[in-house]
Design a protein around this motif. Structure first.
Motif, mmCIF file in Angstrom:
data_model
loop_
_atom_site.group_PDB
_atom_site.id
_atom_site.type_symbol
_atom_site.label_atom_id
_atom_site.label_comp_id
_atom_site.label_asym_id
_atom_site.label_seq_id
_atom_site.Cartn_x
_atom_site.Cartn_y
_atom_site.Cartn_z
ATOM 1 N N GLU A 120 -12.053 -20.964 12.998
ATOM 2 C CA GLU A 120 -13.339 -21.848 13.057
ATOM 3 C C GLU A 120 -15.218 -20.194 13.111
ATOM 4 O O GLU A 120 -15.756 -20.558 12.532
ATOM 5 C CB GLU A 120 -13.782 -23.358 13.634
ATOM 6 N N ASP A 121 -14.519 -20.180 14.470
ATOM 7 C CA ASP A 121 -15.506 -19.075 14.723
ATOM 8 C C ASP A 121 -15.957 -17.787 14.865
ATOM 9 O O ASP A 121 -16.415 -17.220 14.850
ATOM 10 C CB ASP A 121 -15.112 -19.210 16.751
ATOM 11 N N VAL A 122 -15.357 -17.311 13.528
ATOM 12 C CA VAL A 122 -15.039 -16.171 13.038
ATOM 13 C C VAL A 122 -16.649 -16.147 12.526
ATOM 14 O O VAL A 122 -17.367 -17.071 11.655
ATOM 15 C CB VAL A 122 -14.144 -15.693 12.344
ATOM 16 N N GLU A 223 -18.823 -29.744 17.905
ATOM 17 C CA GLU A 223 -17.303 -28.420 17.536
ATOM 18 C C GLU A 223 -17.658 -28.935 15.815
ATOM 19 O O GLU A 223 -17.601 -29.716 15.354
ATOM 20 C CB GLU A 223 -15.246 -28.850 18.134
ATOM 21 N N ALA A 224 -16.615 -28.071 15.869
ATOM 22 C CA ALA A 224 -16.127 -28.280 14.207
ATOM 23 C C ALA A 224 -15.176 -27.735 13.908
ATOM 24 O O ALA A 224 -13.957 -26.305 14.762
ATOM 25 C CB ALA A 224 -17.024 -26.600 13.139
ATOM 26 N N ASN A 281 -7.091 -19.319 3.686
ATOM 27 C CA ASN A 281 -5.765 -19.459 4.325
ATOM 28 C C ASN A 281 -6.269 -19.747 5.893
ATOM 29 O O ASN A 281 -6.782 -18.671 6.926
ATOM 30 C CB ASN A 281 -5.368 -17.899 4.464
ATOM 31 N N CYS A 282 -6.110 -20.657 6.520
ATOM 32 C CA CYS A 282 -7.322 -21.129 7.824
ATOM 33 C C CYS A 282 -6.433 -22.051 8.402
ATOM 34 O O CYS A 282 -5.351 -22.853 8.669
ATOM 35 C CB CYS A 282 -8.332 -21.947 7.432
ATOM 36 N N SER A 283 -6.809 -21.387 9.749
ATOM 37 C CA SER A 283 -5.890 -21.837 10.953
ATOM 38 C C SER A 283 -6.534 -23.698 11.507
ATOM 39 O O SER A 283 -7.501 -24.110 11.552
ATOM 40 C CB SER A 283 -6.631 -21.366 12.655
ATOM 41 N N ILE A 284 -5.450 -24.091 11.749
ATOM 42 C CA ILE A 284 -5.527 -25.462 12.543
ATOM 43 C C ILE A 284 -5.176 -25.417 14.014
ATOM 44 O O ILE A 284 -5.300 -26.846 14.489
ATOM 45 C CB ILE A 284 -4.929 -26.530 11.999
ATOM 46 N N ASP A 285 -5.117 -25.139 14.167
ATOM 47 C CA ASP A 285 -5.177 -24.842 15.941
ATOM 48 C C ASP A 285 -5.657 -24.978 16.860
ATOM 49 O O ASP A 285 -5.105 -25.552 18.046
ATOM 50 C CB ASP A 285 -4.528 -22.998 16.507
#
Length: 318
Positions: A120-122, A223-224, A281-285
């Motif tokens: 999310e933070d890029v 947060e997002a 292609n997104c992270s859900i970590d």
């Protein structure tokens, strides 16, 4: 338990979210533009307060935010905000009046994929009016959280899937003819080498993440979070998997973009370009780490449930 106002309550997300909220013991006011029905029937809707508000008209009059505040919510969930002006009018009216404000964004705030899976933070470089406006809303709301303590949480869904509507298909658009082609074992053409990615999410998994954000206020405010399935899929894998699900071995061809585009309607080509040019292609970590979010559906499982509904309801002939 809280009084929760859900804006866009009978849409894709709200159809699954509102019953979850009611079952959790919350008092829910469902705000819609008209007497629309949710995509999925559920007996919990019988106890939901229905509120009809014309958002476009009230925003032009500068009164939508005050109309939502007048409902005396403790929590507001906005599923259908698309411009910075719309977001700011609502947020300014709710500062100091709500315990939690949850906004639905989009993974298109990222623009082109750079690092994958994308956290999310890029740094975000969106393109296209939709992504640019949604990114501006995110910046505004998170800045409001930092400067004025506004208790906002933002969820960024991928391609939303669920019973009642057509999912994004393996060709990167929403024409059900692509599924029919695969269902009949006919050849489906894909652009390029079919290696671009799409990232679905079942609407109920977004609702689950929303519930976790509400339950974990301290970890979620300011947060997002991405709201997507555990993994993106390539167009090629998507088409091959759906072919086998329909009982056929894959029958695919791959064409350079301009050749492929020439065979499509202008609407389908534009839709496909919008999706494959971003190849999300997104992270859900982050959601897993901070909120304990574990999506129930993979991309394929979500799509297959949706396609099963289309078949059962006569929307797709196989």
């Amino acid at each position: 338990m809280a009084r929760i106002v859900v804006i866009g309550a009978t849409g894709h997300i709200g159809s699954y979210l509102v019953p979850r909220l009611v079952r959790a013991g919350h008092e829910v006011a469902a705000v819609t533009r008209g007497a629309s029905k949710p995509y999925a029937d559920d007996p919990t809707w019988a106890v939901v307060e229905r509120v009809t508000l014309d958002r476009d008209l009230l925003e032009k009059q500068g009164e939508f935010g005050t109309a939502i505040a007048a409902l005396k919510p403790e929590i507001v969930i906005d599923n259908i905000c698309f411009t910075l002006a719309s977001a700011s009018q609502l947020a300014e009216a709710l500062i100091g009046k709500v315990q939690h404000f949850l906004h639905i964004g989009t993974i298109w705030t990222h623009g082109f994929s750079e690092v994958v899976p994308t956290p999310e933070d890029v740094t975000k470089r969106p393109f296209g009016d939709y992504g640019i406006q949604k990114a501006a809303i995110e910046r505004y709301l998170l800045d409001l959280a930092r400067r004025r303590g506004f208790p906002v949480t933002i969820l960024h869904p991928g391609h939303i899937v669920g019973e009642g509507w057509s999912p994004l298909n393996p060709a990167g658009h929403f024409d059900d003819a692509a599924f029919a082609t695969l269902a009949h074992g006919k050849r489906l053409a894909l652009p390029n080498f079919g290696m671009e990615t799409v990232h679905h999410v079942h609407a109920d998994d977004i609702a689950q993440l929303m519930m976790l954000a509400i339950a974990n206020w301290g970890a979620s405010t300011g947060e997002a979070f991405h709201a997507v399935s555990p993994g993106a899929i390539t167009l090629r894998h998507y088409a091959e998997a759906m072919s086998r699900w329909f009982g056929h071995e894959p029958n695919l061809e791959f064409l350079p973009w301009e050749d492929w585009k020439s065979r499509q309607s202008a609407e389908n080509a534009e839709s496909s370009w919008g999706h494959i040019s971003r190849s999300p292609n997104c992270s859900i970590d982050k959601g897993r780490r901070l909120l304990g979010h574990v999506p129930r559906y993979s991309s394929l499982a979500a799509v297959q449930q949706s396609v099963s509904w289309l078949i059962a309801n006569g929307k797709l002939s196989i």
